[in-house]
Design a protein around this motif. Structure first.
Motif, PDB file in Angstrom:
ATOM      1  N   MET A   1      -6.154  25.672  38.322  1.00  0.00           N
ATOM      2  CA  MET A   1      -7.231  24.918  38.927  1.00  0.00           C
ATOM      3  C   MET A   1      -7.239  23.474  38.438  1.00  0.00           C
ATOM      4  O   MET A   1      -7.747  22.594  39.114  1.00  0.00           O
ATOM      5  CB  MET A   1      -8.571  25.577  38.608  1.00  0.00           C
TER       6      MET A   1
ATOM      7  N   GLY B   1      -6.540  24.645  44.631  1.00  0.00           N
ATOM      8  CA  GLY B   1      -7.259  25.833  45.072  1.00  0.00           C
ATOM      9  C   GLY B   1      -6.770  26.348  46.403  1.00  0.00           C
ATOM     10  O   GLY B   1      -6.852  27.545  46.701  1.00  0.00           O
TER      11      GLY B   1
ATOM     12  N   CYS C   1      -4.494  29.465  46.721  1.00  0.00           N
ATOM     13  CA  CYS C   1      -5.022  30.821  46.597  1.00  0.00           C
ATOM     14  C   CYS C   1      -6.058  31.149  47.671  1.00  0.00           C
ATOM     15  O   CYS C   1      -6.191  32.306  48.069  1.00  0.00           O
ATOM     16  CB  CYS C   1      -5.681  31.000  45.230  1.00  0.00           C
TER      17      CYS C   1
ATOM     18  N   ASP D   1      -8.410  35.814  34.311  1.00  0.00           N
ATOM     19  CA  ASP D   1      -9.341  35.033  35.114  1.00  0.00           C
ATOM     20  C   ASP D   1      -8.527  33.950  35.812  1.00  0.00           C
ATOM     21  O   ASP D   1      -7.866  33.148  35.149  1.00  0.00           O
ATOM     22  CB  ASP D   1     -10.413  34.390  34.227  1.00  0.00           C
TER      23      ASP D   1
ATOM     24  N   HIS E   1      -9.292  31.253  37.268  1.00  0.00           N
ATOM     25  CA  HIS E   1      -9.786  29.883  37.275  1.00  0.00           C
ATOM     26  C   HIS E   1      -9.711  29.222  35.902  1.00  0.00           C
ATOM     27  O   HIS E   1      -9.113  28.156  35.746  1.00  0.00           O
ATOM     28  CB  HIS E   1     -11.229  29.850  37.803  1.00  0.00           C
TER      29      HIS E   1
ATOM     30  N   ARG F   1      -5.221  32.845  29.924  1.00  0.00           N
ATOM     31  CA  ARG F   1      -6.404  32.954  30.786  1.00  0.00           C
ATOM     32  C   ARG F   1      -6.878  34.404  30.905  1.00  0.00           C
ATOM     33  O   ARG F   1      -7.302  34.852  31.974  1.00  0.00           O
ATOM     34  CB  ARG F   1      -6.150  32.374  32.176  1.00  0.00           C
TER      35      ARG F   1
END
Length: 333
Positions: free
Chosen positions: A1, A6, A9, A57, A59, A66
């Motif tokens: 991100m 974005g 995805c 995650d 983001h 992550r």
């Protein structure tokens, strides 16, 4: 991100409303950037089922890779027995302490896929162990030597213990922690002296492979055995407890029929433990005999010499004594 991608995805689902859908389903979405993680023999179930977001995650996260939780918490969400084992073990593995090893589980295991059992990152397992045991390590029970350096300094075949020759550290050690000394899988005394209760109780680890008559039988009448070539001294045989490793019969450490393992170890108070004379990983000497051994703060040489049918030693605890399987030797008391 952080790169503002974005759109890789998500796709819009309405020209007038702020609504989006994923650009692909499951792992197909992730592999647009990350490539396949399911091409090797052993797959992690979440990878096989396309559940990347169960662990990660997409983001942002404060955790490694992550992850939604720390590495240890992520893994033990599905593997709670390992959390319990680590928490309850008397002897814990430093590799599972985030303060010592932030990657914990994934230092040894690949979280996605591997061509090896248990999704280990390398094979044999010893190569994984050497990722940390390539230096001297401090532990609550004392220092552990640079095991990689020690093993590699001794010949690969002749002078290494069988499990070490095979690179199979987990045959003796449980890397997630145990109640035994040095994370051993079964009982084994860590001291120089130990009373022998029962062979399978005091030395359960050793008798997973070796014949327990080593410590239970005072006299062993076997033919004299020449085992100059290590390849000819290793044999497997059937025993009441199952297949066991035979070395020059039950034991080559005999003076005539007198079993010298029994003599040294089978005592109700000050039995010499195996580690008094043997190095379990490797040694420059025959039979994994140590060059020197420690007794408290005192270190003395064993001066072991092997012959075709026996040998001799002259350590700090007694004068030179000889043994021979074919011609019994008389020694000073």
């Amino acid at each position: 991100m952080r790169h503002g991608l974005g759109g890789a995805c998500h796709v819009t689902t309405s020209e007038s409303e702020h609504t989006f859908a994923l650009a692909a389903d499951g792992k197909q979405l992730c592999r647009q950037c990350h490539g396949p993680r399911d091409t090797q023999k052993v797959l992690h179930n979440p990878v096989n089922e396309g559940l990347c977001l169960f662990c990660h995650d997409p983001h942002a996260s404060d955790n490694y890779a992550r992850l939604r939780r720390t590495v240890f918490d992520t893994c033990t969400t599905c593997h709670p027995s390992k959390r319990i084992q680590n928490a309850s073990a008397f002897t814990k593995h430093g590799a599972l302490d985030p303060a010592q090893n932030p990657k914990v589980c994934v230092a040894c295991h690949d979280a996605h896929q591997s061509d090896h059992e248990k999704r280990l990152k390398e094979w044999p397992p010893m190569n994984v162990c050497f990722g940390c045991h390539n230096q001297t390590l401090d532990t609550p029970t004392g220092k552990i030597m640079n095991m990689k350096q020690w093993v590699e300094s001794n010949p690969e075949n002749e002078m290494r213990h069988g499990p070490v020759r095979e690179g199979m550290c987990p045959k003796c050690h449980e890397p997630h922690g145990t109640d035994n000394w040095r994370m051993l899988k079964a009982s084994f005394p860590g001291e120089f002296y130990a009373p022998l209760k029962a062979a399978d109780e005091t030395y359960a680890l050793c008798f997973g492979c070796h014949d327990r008559r080593l410590l239970e039988t005072q006299k062993i009448a076997e033919r004299g055995v020449s085992n100059k070539d290590y390849k000819k001294e290793i044999d497997w045989g059937e025993r009441p407890e199952g297949q066991r490793l035979l070395r020059a019969g039950v034991t080559g450490f005999r003076n005539g029929e007198e079993n010298l393992h029994f003599k040294h170890v089978n005592k109700i108070d000050k039995g010499r433990t195996c580690r008094a004379c043997h190095d379990f990983h490797a040694s420059p000497n025959p039979k994994h005999i140590k060059t020197a051994t420690k007794f408290g703060n005192w270190e003395f040489k064993l001066n072991y010499q092997k012959t075709q049918t026996g040998g001799s030693c002259w350590p700090g605890c007694h004068v030179q004594r000889k043994y021979d399987r074919e011609a019994r030797q008389e020694n000073p008391r």
